[in-house]
Scaffold this motif. Structure first.
Motif, PDB file in Angstrom:
ATOM      1  N   VAL A 282       0.841  -1.205   0.000  1.00  0.00           N
ATOM      2  CA  VAL A 282       0.000   0.000   0.000  1.00  0.00           C
ATOM      3  C   VAL A 282       0.872   1.249   0.000  1.00  0.00           C
ATOM      4  CG1 VAL A 282      -1.708   1.300   1.327  1.00  0.00           C
ATOM      5  CG2 VAL A 282      -1.957  -1.154   1.072  1.00  0.00           C
ATOM      6  N   PHE A 283       1.975   1.244   0.741  1.00  0.00           N
ATOM      7  CA  PHE A 283       2.838   2.420   0.763  1.00  0.00           C
ATOM      8  C   PHE A 283       3.519   2.642  -0.575  1.00  0.00           C
ATOM      9  CE2 PHE A 283       6.773   4.739   1.497  1.00  0.00           C
ATOM     10  CZ  PHE A 283       6.247   5.882   2.080  1.00  0.00           C
ATOM     11  N   VAL A 284       3.969   1.577  -1.209  1.00  0.00           N
ATOM     12  CA  VAL A 284       4.590   1.725  -2.533  1.00  0.00           C
ATOM     13  C   VAL A 284       3.569   2.286  -3.519  1.00  0.00           C
ATOM     14  CG1 VAL A 284       5.538   0.398  -4.476  1.00  0.00           C
ATOM     15  CG2 VAL A 284       6.395   0.017  -2.174  1.00  0.00           C
ATOM     16  N   THR A 285       2.328   1.811  -3.444  1.00  0.00           N
ATOM     17  CA  THR A 285       1.265   2.354  -4.289  1.00  0.00           C
ATOM     18  C   THR A 285       1.047   3.831  -4.007  1.00  0.00           C
ATOM     19  OG1 THR A 285       0.187   0.195  -4.279  1.00  0.00           O
ATOM     20  CG2 THR A 285      -1.150   2.079  -4.962  1.00  0.00           C
ATOM     21  N   LEU A 286       0.974   4.189  -2.733  1.00  0.00           N
ATOM     22  CA  LEU A 286       0.796   5.587  -2.342  1.00  0.00           C
ATOM     23  C   LEU A 286       1.954   6.450  -2.806  1.00  0.00           C
ATOM     24  CD1 LEU A 286      -0.857   7.613  -0.485  1.00  0.00           C
ATOM     25  CD2 LEU A 286       0.738   6.956   1.305  1.00  0.00           C
TER      26      LEU A 286
END
Length: 133
Positions: A117-121
């Motif tokens: 999720v952080f990489v996506t964000l």
């Protein structure tokens, strides 16, 4: 002099993820420490061999990556997506809760999910248009 925007939770989700993560990191290390609920020491059966088999370094390592990534987004003045940022905060909070109750397998899965999720964000924020200053 311009008018300062109102500092709501939504503003922090979009502009100030570094502040939210800094608060979370301070809370994480003050409550749980680097080694929450883990034991380590000398293994007496093998004499002077250190037994550190149950120390999990990945979640504090992930927190460091999250904090550095948020600092990069703040320095580049990039805006984050509110929904993905809220999902990210919920996943790392659930990961910490699972760790505190001893569900280490669920914590490992949630930690990996938080990284995704952080990489996506992060990349969604980098690829978005730069916000007006």
């Amino acid at each position: 002099m311009g008018v300062k925007p109102k500092r709501t939770f939504g503003w922090f989700l979009e502009h100030g993820m570094v502040y939210l993560l800094l608060i979370y990191v301070i809370f994480f290390f003050s409550v749980g420490g680097l080694y929450p609920f883990n034991t380590f020491g000398l293994n007496r059966t093998v004499d002077w061999l250190w037994d550190i088999s149950n120390i999990r370094f990945y979640f504090p390592f992930f927190l460091l990556i999250y904090l550095l990534g948020s600092i990069v987004l703040t320095l580049l003045k990039r805006k984050t997506n509110k929904i993905i940022a809220l999902l990210f905060l919920l996943v790392i909070a659930m990961s910490t809760i699972m760790n505190s109750f001893g569900y280490y397998e669920a914590e490992a899965v949630l930690s990996l999910l938080s990284m995704v999720v952080f990489v996506t964000l992060f990349f969604k924020s980098l690829l978005a248009k730069k916000k007006a200053v």
